[in-house]
Scaffold this active site. Structure first.
Site, PDB file in Angstrom:
ATOM      1  N   ASN A  83       0.828  -1.188   0.000  1.00 54.37           N
ATOM      2  CA  ASN A  83       0.000   0.000   0.000  1.00 54.37           C
ATOM      3  C   ASN A  83       0.878   1.260   0.000  1.00 54.37           C
ATOM      4  O   ASN A  83       2.104   1.173  -0.088  1.00 54.37           O
ATOM      5  CB  ASN A  83      -0.949  -0.032   1.207  1.00 54.37           C
ATOM      6  CG  ASN A  83      -2.264   0.644   0.929  1.00 54.37           C
ATOM      7  OD1 ASN A  83      -2.308   1.690   0.297  1.00 54.37           O
ATOM      8  ND2 ASN A  83      -3.341   0.047   1.409  1.00 54.37           N
ATOM      9  N   HIS A 113      23.741   0.131  11.324  1.00 56.21           N
ATOM     10  CA  HIS A 113      24.996   0.837  11.570  1.00 56.21           C
ATOM     11  C   HIS A 113      25.677   0.286  12.813  1.00 56.21           C
ATOM     12  O   HIS A 113      25.021  -0.250  13.709  1.00 56.21           O
ATOM     13  CB  HIS A 113      24.719   2.337  11.752  1.00 56.21           C
ATOM     14  CG  HIS A 113      23.987   2.933  10.605  1.00 56.21           C
ATOM     15  ND1 HIS A 113      24.623   3.396   9.484  1.00 56.21           N
ATOM     16  CD2 HIS A 113      22.659   3.117  10.381  1.00 56.21           C
ATOM     17  CE1 HIS A 113      23.727   3.853   8.626  1.00 56.21           C
ATOM     18  NE2 HIS A 113      22.529   3.693   9.150  1.00 56.21           N
ATOM     19  N   GLY A 140      -0.256  -1.304   9.078  1.00 56.34           N
ATOM     20  CA  GLY A 140       0.205   0.054   8.825  1.00 56.34           C
ATOM     21  C   GLY A 140       1.229   0.549   9.827  1.00 56.34           C
ATOM     22  O   GLY A 140       1.124   0.323  11.027  1.00 56.34           O
ATOM     23  N   SER A 158      -0.514  -3.220  13.399  1.00 56.77           N
ATOM     24  CA  SER A 158      -0.141  -1.847  13.040  1.00 56.77           C
ATOM     25  C   SER A 158       0.767  -1.247  14.105  1.00 56.77           C
ATOM     26  O   SER A 158       0.555  -1.429  15.296  1.00 56.77           O
ATOM     27  CB  SER A 158      -1.396  -0.985  12.917  1.00 56.77           C
ATOM     28  OG  SER A 158      -2.181  -1.423  11.848  1.00 56.77           O
ATOM     29  N   THR A 163      11.827  -6.698  15.978  1.00 58.04           N
ATOM     30  CA  THR A 163      13.280  -6.708  16.188  1.00 58.04           C
ATOM     31  C   THR A 163      13.877  -8.104  16.205  1.00 58.04           C
ATOM     32  O   THR A 163      15.089  -8.253  16.296  1.00 58.04           O
ATOM     33  CB  THR A 163      13.629  -6.013  17.518  1.00 58.04           C
ATOM     34  OG1 THR A 163      12.994  -6.727  18.585  1.00 58.04           O
ATOM     35  CG2 THR A 163      13.180  -4.557  17.512  1.00 58.04           C
ATOM     36  N   LYS A 164      13.008  -9.134  16.159  1.00 59.39           N
ATOM     37  CA  LYS A 164      13.494 -10.516  16.168  1.00 59.39           C
ATOM     38  C   LYS A 164      12.580 -11.365  15.296  1.00 59.39           C
ATOM     39  O   LYS A 164      11.505 -10.931  14.892  1.00 59.39           O
ATOM     40  CB  LYS A 164      13.560 -11.073  17.592  1.00 59.39           C
ATOM     41  CG  LYS A 164      12.209 -11.214  18.255  1.00 59.39           C
ATOM     42  CD  LYS A 164      12.343 -11.782  19.659  1.00 59.39           C
ATOM     43  CE  LYS A 164      10.954 -12.005  20.261  1.00 59.39           C
ATOM     44  NZ  LYS A 164      11.041 -12.598  21.592  1.00 59.39           N
ATOM     45  N   LYS A 181      -1.045 -13.781  19.809  1.00 62.79           N
ATOM     46  CA  LYS A 181      -1.838 -15.010  19.806  1.00 62.79           C
ATOM     47  C   LYS A 181      -1.402 -15.914  18.670  1.00 62.79           C
ATOM     48  O   LYS A 181      -0.746 -15.484  17.724  1.00 62.79           O
ATOM     49  CB  LYS A 181      -3.327 -14.717  19.721  1.00 62.79           C
ATOM     50  CG  LYS A 181      -3.816 -14.192  18.392  1.00 62.79           C
ATOM     51  CD  LYS A 181      -5.314 -13.940  18.476  1.00 62.79           C
ATOM     52  CE  LYS A 181      -5.953 -13.898  17.115  1.00 62.79           C
ATOM     53  NZ  LYS A 181      -7.395 -13.791  17.182  1.00 62.79           N
TER      54      LYS A 181
END
Length: 191
Positions: A83, A113, A140, A158, A163-164, A181
């Protein structure tokens, strides 16, 4: 090794390298054409995306404005949809399976970085690949960080910051994302 080879192998590299700069410039020129092509010109937009991406399924659609670094490191399966205002930083390989949907303003970022400030100040960076399995839906403004792999049928809420990595058949959300869930996929769907 060239800086491009270093980048693609996950080593530290300098993005200011002439070859990498030229590849990003070429990508931005292709994006300018794509993003200025009318949304109703589906066939032309699809052809532009198939030239931009490393590989695609037969059916794909990406709303404008779309941004990426290189394009050639993005590989999407059949029936891919992104989108408005999607950003994919593809300094490393981004693999997205079949039947995947990205909601507005999703960010998929392979580039990262060094944590050390002295090293980071040199402009050096590195990248880690990202993989989304089949049937993933990313909500989103969600962000998928470097090195993440999501299994099949994963739903990302959303605003999540992923991070994993996560396994198949889960809904994840939050910052940092965690399992909300389990999903029990239906085998037979009646109309």
């Amino acid at each position: 090794m060239t800086e491009l080879e270093k980048m693609l192998s996950g080593n530290l590299y300098f993005p200011s390298d002439k070859q990498l700069t030229a590849l990003r410039k070429q990508c931005r020129q292709q994006l300018d054409i794509l993003n200025s092509t009318c949304q109703t010109q589906h066939k032309q937009r699809s052809q532009l995306l198939k030239r931009l991406f490393g590989s695609t399924g037969k059916r794909l659609y990406v709303e404008s404005s779309f941004k990426c670094d290189y394009g050639q490191n993005i590989h999407v399966g059949e029936s891919f949809y992104a989108n408005f205002n999607c950003v994919i930083l593809d300094a490393a390989k981004v693999t997205i399976g079949d039947n995947c949907m990205l909601a507005p303003q999703v960010g998929i970022y392979t580039a990262t970085h060094p944590i050390d400030p002295v090293q980071r100040a040199t402009g050096i960076e590195f990248a880690k690949p990202i993989t989304l399995g089949d049937n993933c839906w990313v909500g989103g403004m969600a962000v998928i960080n470097p090195g993440v792999t999501l299994g099949n049928n994963v739903v990302v809420a959303s605003g999540a910051v992923v991070t994993k990595s996560f396994p198949d058949n889960v809904v994840i959300g939050g910052n940092p994302a965690k399992i909300i869930k389990q999903i029990e996929p239906q085998r037979d769907v009646e109309n």
